[in-house]
Design a protein around this motif. Structure first.
Motif, PDB file in Angstrom:
ATOM      1  N   SER A  58      12.164  36.184 -64.549  1.00 56.73           N
ATOM      2  CA  SER A  58      10.950  35.120 -64.450  1.00 56.73           C
ATOM      3  C   SER A  58      10.725  33.878 -64.737  1.00 56.73           C
ATOM      4  O   SER A  58       9.950  33.119 -64.512  1.00 56.73           O
ATOM      5  CB  SER A  58      10.194  35.872 -65.867  1.00 56.73           C
ATOM      6  OG  SER A  58      10.863  35.512 -67.105  1.00 56.73           O
ATOM      7  N   ASP A  59      12.006  33.197 -64.797  1.00 54.46           N
ATOM      8  CA  ASP A  59      12.192  31.950 -64.688  1.00 54.46           C
ATOM      9  C   ASP A  59      13.751  31.570 -64.419  1.00 54.46           C
ATOM     10  O   ASP A  59      14.822  32.370 -64.661  1.00 54.46           O
ATOM     11  CB  ASP A  59      11.934  30.896 -65.740  1.00 54.46           C
ATOM     12  CG  ASP A  59      12.602  31.399 -67.240  1.00 54.46           C
ATOM     13  OD1 ASP A  59      13.789  31.407 -67.252  1.00 54.46           O
ATOM     14  OD2 ASP A  59      11.791  31.883 -68.070  1.00 54.46           O
ATOM     15  N   ARG A  68      12.573  24.796 -67.444  1.00 56.57           N
ATOM     16  CA  ARG A  68      12.418  26.260 -66.808  1.00 56.57           C
ATOM     17  C   ARG A  68      11.709  26.062 -65.591  1.00 56.57           C
ATOM     18  O   ARG A  68      10.605  25.593 -65.569  1.00 56.57           O
ATOM     19  CB  ARG A  68      11.843  27.011 -67.875  1.00 56.57           C
ATOM     20  CG  ARG A  68      12.929  27.429 -69.002  1.00 56.57           C
ATOM     21  CD  ARG A  68      12.279  27.866 -70.019  1.00 56.57           C
ATOM     22  NE  ARG A  68      12.080  29.403 -69.729  1.00 56.57           N
ATOM     23  CZ  ARG A  68      10.800  30.094 -70.404  1.00 56.57           C
ATOM     24  NH1 ARG A  68      10.532  29.728 -71.620  1.00 56.57           N
ATOM     25  NH2 ARG A  68      10.482  31.346 -70.127  1.00 56.57           N
ATOM     26  N   LEU A  70       9.316  28.374 -63.659  1.00 61.42           N
ATOM     27  CA  LEU A  70       8.573  29.861 -63.620  1.00 61.42           C
ATOM     28  C   LEU A  70       8.561  30.354 -62.220  1.00 61.42           C
ATOM     29  O   LEU A  70       8.348  29.711 -61.237  1.00 61.42           O
ATOM     30  CB  LEU A  70       7.390  29.937 -64.380  1.00 61.42           C
ATOM     31  CG  LEU A  70       7.185  29.115 -65.734  1.00 61.42           C
ATOM     32  CD1 LEU A  70       6.062  29.066 -66.378  1.00 61.42           C
ATOM     33  CD2 LEU A  70       8.212  30.122 -66.701  1.00 61.42           C
ATOM     34  N   TYR A 123       3.427  34.778 -62.503  1.00 55.59           N
ATOM     35  CA  TYR A 123       3.776  33.443 -62.680  1.00 55.59           C
ATOM     36  C   TYR A 123       3.726  32.931 -64.206  1.00 55.59           C
ATOM     37  O   TYR A 123       4.679  32.598 -64.784  1.00 55.59           O
ATOM     38  CB  TYR A 123       3.224  32.761 -61.749  1.00 55.59           C
ATOM     39  CG  TYR A 123       3.592  31.175 -62.035  1.00 55.59           C
ATOM     40  CD1 TYR A 123       4.600  30.673 -61.527  1.00 55.59           C
ATOM     41  CD2 TYR A 123       2.579  30.277 -62.825  1.00 55.59           C
ATOM     42  CE1 TYR A 123       4.950  29.078 -61.840  1.00 55.59           C
ATOM     43  CE2 TYR A 123       2.837  28.991 -63.260  1.00 55.59           C
ATOM     44  CZ  TYR A 123       4.122  28.446 -62.327  1.00 55.59           C
ATOM     45  OH  TYR A 123       4.337  27.204 -62.473  1.00 55.59           O
ATOM     46  N   GLN A 124       2.757  33.550 -64.864  1.00 52.21           N
ATOM     47  CA  GLN A 124       2.562  32.885 -66.251  1.00 52.21           C
ATOM     48  C   GLN A 124       3.377  33.795 -67.252  1.00 52.21           C
ATOM     49  O   GLN A 124       3.540  33.367 -68.386  1.00 52.21           O
ATOM     50  CB  GLN A 124       1.046  33.153 -66.591  1.00 52.21           C
ATOM     51  CG  GLN A 124       0.100  32.323 -65.758  1.00 52.21           C
ATOM     52  CD  GLN A 124      -0.475  33.390 -64.518  1.00 52.21           C
ATOM     53  OE1 GLN A 124       0.189  34.262 -64.204  1.00 52.21           O
ATOM     54  NE2 GLN A 124      -1.369  32.757 -63.934  1.00 52.21           N
ATOM     55  N   ASP A 126       6.405  34.342 -69.281  1.00 49.35           N
ATOM     56  CA  ASP A 126       7.373  33.444 -69.762  1.00 49.35           C
ATOM     57  C   ASP A 126       8.219  34.014 -70.807  1.00 49.35           C
ATOM     58  O   ASP A 126       9.067  33.257 -71.444  1.00 49.35           O
ATOM     59  CB  ASP A 126       6.871  32.044 -69.919  1.00 49.35           C
ATOM     60  CG  ASP A 126       6.132  32.009 -71.229  1.00 49.35           C
ATOM     61  OD1 ASP A 126       5.794  33.060 -71.696  1.00 49.35           O
ATOM     62  OD2 ASP A 126       5.664  30.941 -71.609  1.00 49.35           O
TER      63      ASP A 126
END
Length: 177
Positions: A58-59, A68, A70, A123-124, A126
């Motif tokens: 995810s990152d 990081r 993302l 993408y968001q 985290d």
């Protein structure tokens, strides 16, 4: 003059709220490329069962290892058989510590020959981290080893673009007579 300032302030406030609404809607959005076929079938009704571990990033870390980058991750599940149906019983997303973050399906998905499905980690997201993963449970009545399970990760920042692919690893198999 007082009315003009009020109108400008109102326009700015409305404009500032729009991106937040868009981000909230994206978290709720579903990402299938087509309508999935759900069936009432339990895993004990098939002769072959398999559990696959799929690495998901995810990152990733960049610069000095403290920053990081993302990524958006797409899990792709493809039935490579020309003749046999497969059944996907679960697709669960886990963080770097193995803790389940999300279940992507609640009932069995039927995969016809050459059909594919996908699930997207936004993408968001985290929480998963660089060691995130999917566990995918699937089965078939006759043929074994017919699914190709991969994940593609993509990300962009400024003019930098990044994409790469991971492959599933079988962690459990069961044959029944």
């Amino acid at each position: 003059m007082k009315i003009s300032y009020s109108l400008i302030l109102a326009a700015l406030l409305i404009g500032a709220c729009q991106p937040q609404k868009k981000a909230e809607n994206m978290k709720k959005m579903q990402h299938p490329s087509h309508k999935y076929t759900f069936v009432d079938l339990q895993s004990n009704a098939v002769n072959y069962l398999e559990t696959n571990y799929v690495p998901i990033y995810s990152d990733i870390y960049h610069i000095d290892g403290t920053k990081r980058f993302l990524l958006t991750s797409t899990l792709s599940i493809r039935n490579t058989s020309l003749t046999d149906t497969a059944y996907v019983f679960s697709a669960n997303y886990n963080d770097s510590y193995g803790k389940q973050l999300r279940k992507y399906i609640d009932s069995t998905i039927l995969l016809k020959p050459l059909e594919s499905i996908e699930f997207v980690v936004e993408y968001q997201e985290d929480q998963g981290g660089a060691g995130a993963s999917f566990l995918v449970d699937w089965g078939a009545r006759e043929n074994a080893g017919q699914l190709l399970i991969q994940a593609v990760m993509t990300g962009t920042s400024n003019q930098q673009g990044l994409s790469f692919l991971t492959e599933a690893k079988i962690v459990k198999q069961m044959f029944r007579d």
